[in-house]
Design a protein around this motif. Structure first.
Motif, PDB file in Angstrom:
ATOM      1  N   GLN A 225       0.993  -1.191   0.065  1.00  0.00           N
ATOM      2  CA  GLN A 225      -0.035  -0.027  -0.117  1.00  0.00           C
ATOM      3  C   GLN A 225       0.952   1.083  -0.184  1.00  0.00           C
ATOM      4  OE1 GLN A 225      -2.688  -0.472   3.410  1.00  0.00           O
ATOM      5  NE2 GLN A 225      -4.208  -1.558   2.313  1.00  0.00           N
ATOM      6  N   THR A 226       2.020   1.402   0.588  1.00  0.00           N
ATOM      7  CA  THR A 226       3.027   2.353   0.870  1.00  0.00           C
ATOM      8  C   THR A 226       3.966   2.585  -0.196  1.00  0.00           C
ATOM      9  OG1 THR A 226       2.889   1.926   3.050  1.00  0.00           O
ATOM     10  CG2 THR A 226       4.450   3.894   2.325  1.00  0.00           C
ATOM     11  N   PHE A 227       4.337   1.654  -0.798  1.00  0.00           N
ATOM     12  CA  PHE A 227       5.514   1.865  -2.017  1.00  0.00           C
ATOM     13  C   PHE A 227       5.111   1.385  -3.189  1.00  0.00           C
ATOM     14  CE2 PHE A 227       7.524   0.949   2.200  1.00  0.00           C
ATOM     15  CZ  PHE A 227       8.344   2.349   2.425  1.00  0.00           C
ATOM     16  N   ARG A 228       5.629   2.053  -4.290  1.00  0.00           N
ATOM     17  CA  ARG A 228       5.537   1.649  -5.462  1.00  0.00           C
ATOM     18  C   ARG A 228       6.715   1.080  -6.200  1.00  0.00           C
ATOM     19  NH1 ARG A 228       1.309   4.000  -8.276  1.00  0.00           N
ATOM     20  NH2 ARG A 228      -0.102   5.724  -7.361  1.00  0.00           N
ATOM     21  N   ASN A 229       6.671   0.213  -7.256  1.00  0.00           N
ATOM     22  CA  ASN A 229       7.796  -0.243  -7.954  1.00  0.00           C
ATOM     23  C   ASN A 229       8.469  -1.239  -7.093  1.00  0.00           C
ATOM     24  OD1 ASN A 229       9.163  -0.393 -10.455  1.00  0.00           O
ATOM     25  ND2 ASN A 229      11.097   0.523  -9.579  1.00  0.00           N
ATOM     26  N   ILE A 230       7.616  -2.049  -6.306  1.00  0.00           N
ATOM     27  CA  ILE A 230       8.293  -3.158  -5.374  1.00  0.00           C
ATOM     28  C   ILE A 230       7.091  -4.500  -5.473  1.00  0.00           C
ATOM     29  CG2 ILE A 230       9.166  -1.394  -3.472  1.00  0.00           C
ATOM     30  CD1 ILE A 230       7.233  -2.767  -1.748  1.00  0.00           C
ATOM     31  N   VAL A 231       7.788  -5.604  -5.134  1.00  0.00           N
ATOM     32  CA  VAL A 231       7.084  -6.814  -5.036  1.00  0.00           C
ATOM     33  C   VAL A 231       7.521  -7.503  -3.766  1.00  0.00           C
ATOM     34  CG1 VAL A 231       6.578  -9.062  -5.903  1.00  0.00           C
ATOM     35  CG2 VAL A 231       6.781  -7.260  -7.518  1.00  0.00           C
ATOM     36  N   SER A 232       6.524  -7.684  -2.848  1.00  0.00           N
ATOM     37  CA  SER A 232       6.927  -8.257  -1.476  1.00  0.00           C
ATOM     38  C   SER A 232       6.120  -9.477  -1.295  1.00  0.00           C
ATOM     39  CB  SER A 232       6.553  -7.283  -0.526  1.00  0.00           C
ATOM     40  OG  SER A 232       7.212  -7.564   0.875  1.00  0.00           O
ATOM     41  N   LEU A 233       6.909 -10.524  -0.602  1.00  0.00           N
ATOM     42  CA  LEU A 233       6.081 -11.613  -0.353  1.00  0.00           C
ATOM     43  C   LEU A 233       6.639 -12.476   0.874  1.00  0.00           C
ATOM     44  CD1 LEU A 233       7.004 -14.856  -2.666  1.00  0.00           C
ATOM     45  CD2 LEU A 233       8.498 -12.779  -2.438  1.00  0.00           C
ATOM     46  N   ILE A 234       5.983 -13.555   1.452  1.00  0.00           N
ATOM     47  CA  ILE A 234       6.128 -14.267   2.534  1.00  0.00           C
ATOM     48  C   ILE A 234       6.877 -15.504   1.846  1.00  0.00           C
ATOM     49  CG2 ILE A 234       5.743 -15.547   4.466  1.00  0.00           C
ATOM     50  CD1 ILE A 234       5.285 -12.633   4.769  1.00  0.00           C
ATOM     51  N   PHE A 235       8.118 -15.603   2.284  1.00  0.00           N
ATOM     52  CA  PHE A 235       8.838 -17.037   1.513  1.00  0.00           C
ATOM     53  C   PHE A 235       9.608 -17.576   2.744  1.00  0.00           C
ATOM     54  CE2 PHE A 235      12.544 -18.761  -0.785  1.00  0.00           C
ATOM     55  CZ  PHE A 235      11.805 -19.826  -1.546  1.00  0.00           C
ATOM     56  N   GLU A 236       8.961 -18.977   2.919  1.00  0.00           N
ATOM     57  CA  GLU A 236       9.420 -19.587   4.123  1.00  0.00           C
ATOM     58  C   GLU A 236       9.472 -18.809   5.477  1.00  0.00           C
ATOM     59  OE1 GLU A 236      13.409 -20.724   2.783  1.00  0.00           O
ATOM     60  OE2 GLU A 236      12.674 -22.631   1.679  1.00  0.00           O
ATOM     61  N   ASP A 237      10.454 -18.358   6.287  1.00  0.00           N
ATOM     62  CA  ASP A 237      10.321 -17.555   7.503  1.00  0.00           C
ATOM     63  C   ASP A 237      10.839 -16.143   7.234  1.00  0.00           C
ATOM     64  OD1 ASP A 237       9.001 -19.537   8.892  1.00  0.00           O
ATOM     65  OD2 ASP A 237      10.691 -20.533   9.390  1.00  0.00           O
ATOM     66  N   VAL A 238      10.690 -15.685   6.021  1.00  0.00           N
ATOM     67  CA  VAL A 238      11.362 -14.234   5.807  1.00  0.00           C
ATOM     68  C   VAL A 238      10.238 -13.499   4.834  1.00  0.00           C
ATOM     69  CG1 VAL A 238      13.496 -15.153   6.192  1.00  0.00           C
ATOM     70  CG2 VAL A 238      12.731 -14.890   3.741  1.00  0.00           C
ATOM     71  N   ILE A 239      10.467 -12.134   4.908  1.00  0.00           N
ATOM     72  CA  ILE A 239       9.657 -11.276   4.028  1.00  0.00           C
ATOM     73  C   ILE A 239      10.664 -11.046   2.946  1.00  0.00           C
ATOM     74  CG2 ILE A 239       8.635  -9.130   3.694  1.00  0.00           C
ATOM     75  CD1 ILE A 239       7.796  -9.160   6.400  1.00  0.00           C
ATOM     76  N   VAL A 240      10.484 -11.233   1.666  1.00  0.00           N
ATOM     77  CA  VAL A 240      11.406 -10.887   0.526  1.00  0.00           C
ATOM     78  C   VAL A 240      10.727  -9.752  -0.323  1.00  0.00           C
ATOM     79  CG1 VAL A 240      12.335 -11.709  -1.567  1.00  0.00           C
ATOM     80  CG2 VAL A 240      12.323 -13.276   0.520  1.00  0.00           C
ATOM     81  N   THR A 241      11.556  -8.829  -0.450  1.00  0.00           N
ATOM     82  CA  THR A 241      11.125  -7.420  -0.955  1.00  0.00           C
ATOM     83  C   THR A 241      11.860  -7.129  -2.203  1.00  0.00           C
ATOM     84  OG1 THR A 241      10.148  -6.481   1.068  1.00  0.00           O
ATOM     85  CG2 THR A 241      10.356  -5.105  -0.917  1.00  0.00           C
TER      86      THR A 241
END
Length: 428
Positions: A225-241
């Motif tokens: 919601q806050t940033f543009r030009n990013i993709v973020s996801l939950i992968f295993e036990d980390v947040i990958v951006t």
């Protein structure tokens, strides 16, 4: 519509039938309205970002808090996060339906449950019991309601987060080693079309407890919601951006928060929740995203393991991530120069600082001016200490291999200082 005043088993059977009928005839809204009649209280269904999908009643009432939710079309994320912290079972990755009547919910008890399928959270259900007592089968009923909602939500074709979910799926394809080549190609093409290069990856560990995972989903939602030009996801036990728009400069070839606004904002975003992140090198070719993910992952793990206060930048950390990976497979003490144990014992007995002096000297690549400055001592004092170390421990500091071994030992101790304690491996 059935009545729900019979025995728990009959109530559960009748409720299940009515919920299934509602699902077939009217979809999500009908299911929630039916649930409202079954529980005889307000019901809220929200998505994985805690935005309102359906409610019963679906209109304003005399309750101002209820009206505020309907106006905002979303729940107070910070409040929900605190409720989850108070009530969820942290031994599970996803939380089961629970009844909350203490802490934040003491004045208005609720039942809350999570909708998930194939390790993906689709939403949450809140049954606002208020002063009504919890009945024997209410949690079983809630679990059945969740199951029926999951079936219905999984068949929905479109949702407001379609773009983010599609991009997250493509990024996940790049992070998995067994992704077929045609899907890797599709992922690279899709992300290149939607995210402006040059790229970098930020990794933020969050742990494997249910409350931590719930918060991670909130964090990803807020990022999107806050940033543009990013993709973020939950992968295993980390947040990958994955983020883009990085301009390469020969004057500042290493990507850092102080030379990239987005990197600085992402670090700051997680730091407000006391979460440590790791940043990869910048890169142009998304075919190499997995390698840069591991750069960021090792940097983040190292920062958390060593409780570093500075931001973890891969190139600033090298070659520490290499040693960090080594320590996962081998007992670290086999790589520590034996003189380290002797010096540490001597320091403890005589209140000297020879171990730290030697370590800083080696980590300064034997540059005496730099080492003296880092130790905040005069260069002559440094030289005196080095001479004493050579004399006391018969240590040939001018020998190249000795110096290399001491440098490696110093790097390992930077990762885990306890390796400098001599004790049997079975006591670790």
């Amino acid at each position: 519509m059935s009545t729900y005043t019979d025995s728990p088993s009959k109530r559960l059977l009748c409720a299940n039938w009515d919920l299934m009928q509602a699902a077939q005839e009217g979809g999500i809204s009908a299911i929630i309205n039916t649930a409202g009649e079954i529980f005889d209280c307000p019901i809220l269904l929200v998505d994985d970002c805690f935005r309102l999908i359906a409610s019963c009643p679906g209109h304003f009432t005399e309750n101002e808090k209820w009206n505020e939710i309907l106006k905002r079309r979303s729940l107070d994320i910070d409040l929900i996060w605190k409720v989850l912290q108070e009530n969820v079972d942290n031994t599970q990755n996803f939380y089961k339906p629970f009844y909350a009547r203490h802490g934040l919910c003491k004045d208005y008890p609720i039942i809350m449950g999570e909708l998930q399928h194939d390790k993906t959270v689709y939403g949450h259900i809140l049954i606002c019991l208020g002063p009504k007592p919890l009945k024997e089968d209410d949690l079983k009923l809630t679990a059945r309601l969740i199951y029926i909602l999951e079936l219905n939500l999984n068949t929905r074709g479109a949702n407001p987060d379609h773009w983010h979910k599609a991009m997250s799926t493509r990024l996940q394809d790049l992070l998995l080693l067994d992704t077929p080549k045609h899907l890797v190609k599709l992922a690279v093409e899709t992300l290149n079309q939607n995210i402006q290069g040059r790229f970098a990856i930020l990794v933020t560990p969050f742990g494997n407890q249910a409350s931590q995972r719930a918060f991670a989903h909130l964090a990803v939602m807020r990022l999107q919601q806050t940033f543009r030009n990013i993709v973020s996801l939950i992968f295993e036990d980390v947040i990958v951006t994955l983020f883009g728009g990085i301009k390469y400069s020969a004057a500042a070839p290493i990507l850092r928060p102080d030379n990239n606004t987005m990197a600085n904002q992402l670090f700051s975003y997680f730091e407000q929740y006391d979460m440590k992140s790791g940043l990869s090198n910048s890169f142009q070719d998304l075919n190499f995203a997995l390698l840069h993910y591991h750069q960021a992952l090792f940097s983040a793990q190292l920062a958390n393991s060593a409780n570093q206060q500075k931001r973890a930048i891969f190139m600033d950390q090298m070659p520490l991530p290499l040693f960090f990976a080594l320590l996962k497979a081998e007992p670290g003490r086999i790589f520590i120069h034996p003189v380290v144990y002797q010096i540490r014992a001597y320091d403890k007995k005589h209140s000297t600082e020879y171990e730290n002096t030697l370590r800083v000297y080696e980590l300064s690549m034997r540059n005496k001016d730099e080492a003296a400055a880092r130790l905040n001592i005069h260069k002559n004092t440094l030289q005196y200490r080095l001479n004493r170390i050579m004399d006391l421990f018969d240590l040939p500091l001018n020998d190249t291999w000795t110096s290399l071994n001491l440098l490696c030992s110093s790097l390992l101790l930077d990762v885990d200082n306890s390796l400098g304690e001599r004790r049997p491996p079975h006591e670790d």
